[in-house]
Scaffold this motif. Structure first.
Motif, mmCIF file in Angstrom:
data_model
loop_
_atom_site.group_PDB
_atom_site.id
_atom_site.type_symbol
_atom_site.label_atom_id
_atom_site.label_comp_id
_atom_site.label_asym_id
_atom_site.label_seq_id
_atom_site.Cartn_x
_atom_site.Cartn_y
_atom_site.Cartn_z
ATOM 1 N N GLY A 33 -7.627 10.713 47.476
ATOM 2 C CA GLY A 33 -6.600 11.231 46.247
ATOM 3 C C GLY A 33 -5.747 9.183 46.340
ATOM 4 O O GLY A 33 -5.611 9.473 45.054
ATOM 5 N N GLU A 34 -5.702 8.784 47.426
ATOM 6 C CA GLU A 34 -5.172 7.357 47.505
ATOM 7 C C GLU A 34 -6.273 6.639 45.644
ATOM 8 O O GLU A 34 -5.406 5.770 45.006
ATOM 9 C CB GLU A 34 -5.127 6.784 48.591
ATOM 10 N N TRP A 35 -7.484 6.777 46.407
ATOM 11 C CA TRP A 35 -7.762 6.062 45.214
ATOM 12 C C TRP A 35 -8.420 6.332 44.088
ATOM 13 O O TRP A 35 -7.815 5.705 43.057
ATOM 14 C CB TRP A 35 -9.509 6.032 46.686
ATOM 15 N N ALA A 36 -7.985 7.754 43.697
ATOM 16 C CA ALA A 36 -7.962 8.583 42.444
ATOM 17 C C ALA A 36 -6.917 8.309 41.739
ATOM 18 O O ALA A 36 -6.620 7.532 40.902
ATOM 19 C CB ALA A 36 -8.474 10.257 42.788
ATOM 20 N N GLY A 37 -5.946 8.445 42.881
ATOM 21 C CA GLY A 37 -4.267 7.711 41.413
ATOM 22 C C GLY A 37 -4.498 6.087 40.785
ATOM 23 O O GLY A 37 -3.791 6.111 40.613
ATOM 24 N N ARG A 38 -5.267 5.902 42.236
ATOM 25 C CA ARG A 38 -5.325 4.669 41.470
ATOM 26 C C ARG A 38 -6.077 4.506 40.845
ATOM 27 O O ARG A 38 -6.506 3.483 38.887
ATOM 28 C CB ARG A 38 -6.044 2.935 42.758
ATOM 29 N N GLU A 39 -6.966 5.286 40.230
ATOM 30 C CA GLU A 39 -8.303 4.403 39.423
ATOM 31 C C GLU A 39 -8.002 5.978 37.859
ATOM 32 O O GLU A 39 -9.127 5.542 37.451
ATOM 33 C CB GLU A 39 -9.577 5.173 39.902
ATOM 34 N N ALA A 40 -8.126 6.901 38.682
ATOM 35 C CA ALA A 40 -7.440 7.557 37.497
ATOM 36 C C ALA A 40 -7.820 7.487 35.932
ATOM 37 O O ALA A 40 -7.905 8.174 35.538
ATOM 38 C CB ALA A 40 -6.024 8.993 37.486
ATOM 39 N N LYS A 41 -6.916 6.275 35.676
ATOM 40 C CA LYS A 41 -6.518 6.555 34.200
ATOM 41 C C LYS A 41 -7.626 5.166 33.930
ATOM 42 O O LYS A 41 -8.375 4.965 32.468
ATOM 43 C CB LYS A 41 -4.958 4.928 33.901
ATOM 44 N N ARG A 42 -8.558 5.165 35.054
ATOM 45 C CA ARG A 42 -9.337 3.928 34.500
ATOM 46 C C ARG A 42 -10.815 4.394 33.748
ATOM 47 O O ARG A 42 -11.881 4.232 33.036
ATOM 48 C CB ARG A 42 -9.836 2.952 35.339
ATOM 49 N N LEU A 43 -11.272 5.326 34.946
ATOM 50 C CA LEU A 43 -12.170 5.823 35.095
ATOM 51 C C LEU A 43 -12.178 7.768 34.955
ATOM 52 O O LEU A 43 -10.638 8.189 34.870
ATOM 53 C CB LEU A 43 -13.209 6.246 36.721
ATOM 54 N N LYS A 44 -13.225 8.414 34.430
ATOM 55 C CA LYS A 44 -13.326 10.171 33.752
ATOM 56 C C LYS A 44 -13.742 10.108 35.383
ATOM 57 O O LYS A 44 -14.832 10.751 35.548
ATOM 58 C CB LYS A 44 -14.509 10.091 33.064
ATOM 59 N N ILE A 45 -13.036 10.679 35.859
ATOM 60 C CA ILE A 45 -13.005 11.459 37.101
ATOM 61 C C ILE A 45 -13.234 12.621 37.162
ATOM 62 O O ILE A 45 -12.510 13.620 36.394
ATOM 63 C CB ILE A 45 -12.157 11.330 38.604
ATOM 64 N N MET A 46 -13.523 12.823 38.063
ATOM 65 C CA MET A 46 -14.417 14.962 37.987
ATOM 66 C C MET A 46 -14.579 15.107 39.343
ATOM 67 O O MET A 46 -15.343 14.252 40.191
ATOM 68 C CB MET A 46 -15.805 15.643 36.670
ATOM 69 N N ALA A 47 -14.360 16.815 40.088
ATOM 70 C CA ALA A 47 -14.769 16.683 41.304
ATOM 71 C C ALA A 47 -15.874 18.220 41.244
ATOM 72 O O ALA A 47 -15.663 19.074 40.535
ATOM 73 C CB ALA A 47 -13.219 17.629 42.137
ATOM 74 N N LEU A 48 -16.170 18.210 42.222
ATOM 75 C CA LEU A 48 -17.232 19.600 42.142
ATOM 76 C C LEU A 48 -16.613 20.442 43.971
ATOM 77 O O LEU A 48 -17.325 19.567 44.975
ATOM 78 C CB LEU A 48 -18.939 18.867 42.844
ATOM 79 N N VAL A 49 -16.157 21.246 44.237
ATOM 80 C CA VAL A 49 -15.987 21.722 44.884
ATOM 81 C C VAL A 49 -16.990 23.048 45.077
ATOM 82 O O VAL A 49 -17.226 24.084 45.236
ATOM 83 C CB VAL A 49 -14.450 22.734 44.743
ATOM 84 N N HIS A 50 -17.153 22.888 46.647
ATOM 85 C CA HIS A 50 -18.064 23.989 46.700
ATOM 86 C C HIS A 50 -16.873 24.653 47.823
ATOM 87 O O HIS A 50 -17.007 26.210 47.550
ATOM 88 C CB HIS A 50 -19.597 23.168 48.101
#
Length: 347
Positions: free
Chosen positions: A81-98
């Motif tokens: 989550g900390e990484w995603a918070g830093r990069e969410a505006k720059r990258l198009k982040i999606m998650a695959l949750v099993h």
């Protein structure tokens, strides 16, 4: 839009579990649909990485170009989550949750709460979340604050399969699942101890390496049961199709499943099932194709197995129902089309 995709996952993509199997098949099917998929391993340690492992994983992903579409397996993403918070505006982040990390068997309450909070924070940074069952979709919407419109369900696909021959003498009970506590092999072995008066053999297929402590406990349990000549802990098998083909009954006492691909495989090969009404298993195994009992109850599990062993007509009827249900399962292309369309809309 561009059909360039980065798929990031923890560890080794060739690991023989249902989740990694899903990842492999979806990646291949997306490539067939015209996606250019770049694979990135985020390294070992997930979902409990140390600080260096977590930092190294984040550094790899932060090296991606602006506006890259990156789909991250939830086994790693749930603690990023900390990484995603830093990069969410720059990258198009999606998650695959099993399945949510906090629902793994054996966690104490404090650890469950910590994992749930971290995964909730991570998922808040995504443009969309792909899940493998309707049950997981409901869980994320209800308890992880993921809006329903940002979730898509893409249940695992299934390959055409020959129906199991059956007719073993004695009947062969097959169980497939890594030797971890969540898979409930201890419950299955306890149930089999209650059935020593009946003819049967049991083959338990699954890696012993993911949790060597549990594997050792199961080996001791089999030895102490006095049924070592009837219960085999076979270890990891790369191609399980032949295992299904030789079986008469499929039995897995999972305490929780985010989907349970192996139950779908059993349906596709026409095997009557004994499982537990836990997680998404009731969504996979239809009424009539098997018996689902409360999780963690060896007496109930034994009673269900006894019926299939003592009642050939019930076993045949449930095998027929399983085959019908298995024939209705989607293909891997169907699964990939759902994911492809969702990524195009959400990104």
């Amino acid at each position: 839009m561009s059909r360039d995709l980065v798929f990031a996952y923890p560890g080794d993509l060739e690991t023989r579990t249902g989740g990694y199997g899903y990842d492999r098949r979806v990646v291949a099917a997306l490539a067939d649909l015209g996606w250019n998929v770049e694979l990135i391993s985020l390294g070992d340690g997930f979902p409990n990485p140390n600080a260096k492992q977590l930092d190294d994983a984040g550094r790899m992903l932060s090296g991606l170009a602006d506006d890259s579409l990156v789909l991250i397996d939830g086994l790693a993403f749930g603690v990023m989550g900390e990484w995603a918070g830093r990069e969410a505006k720059r990258l198009k982040i999606m998650a695959l949750v099993h399945h949510p990390l906090a629902l793994e068997t054996g966690l104490d309450g404090e650890r469950q709460q910590a994992l749930a909070a971290r995964e909730k924070a991570a998922l808040a940074q995504t443009r969309g979340v792909i899940v493998t069952s309707h049950m997981t979709a409901t869980e994320l919407a209800a308890n992880y604050a993921v809006p329903a419109e940002r979730i898509v369900v893409a249940i695992p696909g299934m390959d055409p399969a020959l129906l199991a021959a059956g007719g073993g003498d004695p009947p062969l009970i097959l169980s497939i699942g890594t030797l971890t506590r969540r898979k409930g092999h201890d419950i299955l072995i306890s149930a089999l101890e209650r059935l020593r008066d009946l003819p049967w053999t049991c083959r338990i297929v699954g890696s012993k390496m993911l949790d060597p402590g549990v594997a050792a406990e199961l080996e001791r349990q089999v030895a102490q049961s006095g049924l070592g000549d009837r219960i085999e802990l076979a270890g990891q098998i790369d191609d399980t199709r032949l295992e299904f083909a030789k079986a008469d009954i499929f039995a897995l006492a999972s305490r929780y499943e985010g989907y349970g691909m192996v139950f779908a495989e059993a349906l596709a090969q026409g095997l009557p099932i004994v499982g537990c009404a836990a997680g998404a298993v009731p969504d996979v195994v239809p009424e009539g194709a098997g018996f689902l009992v409360p999780p963690g109850d060896p007496d109930a599990f034994a009673a269900a197995l006894r019926r299939l062993l003592e009642e050939p007509e019930t076993r045949i009827s449930m095998a027929d129902a399983a085959a019908i249900a298995g024939a209705r399962l989607p293909s891997w292309r169907d699964t990939a089309v759902i994911i492809s369309d969702f990524m195009e809309r959400a990104s």
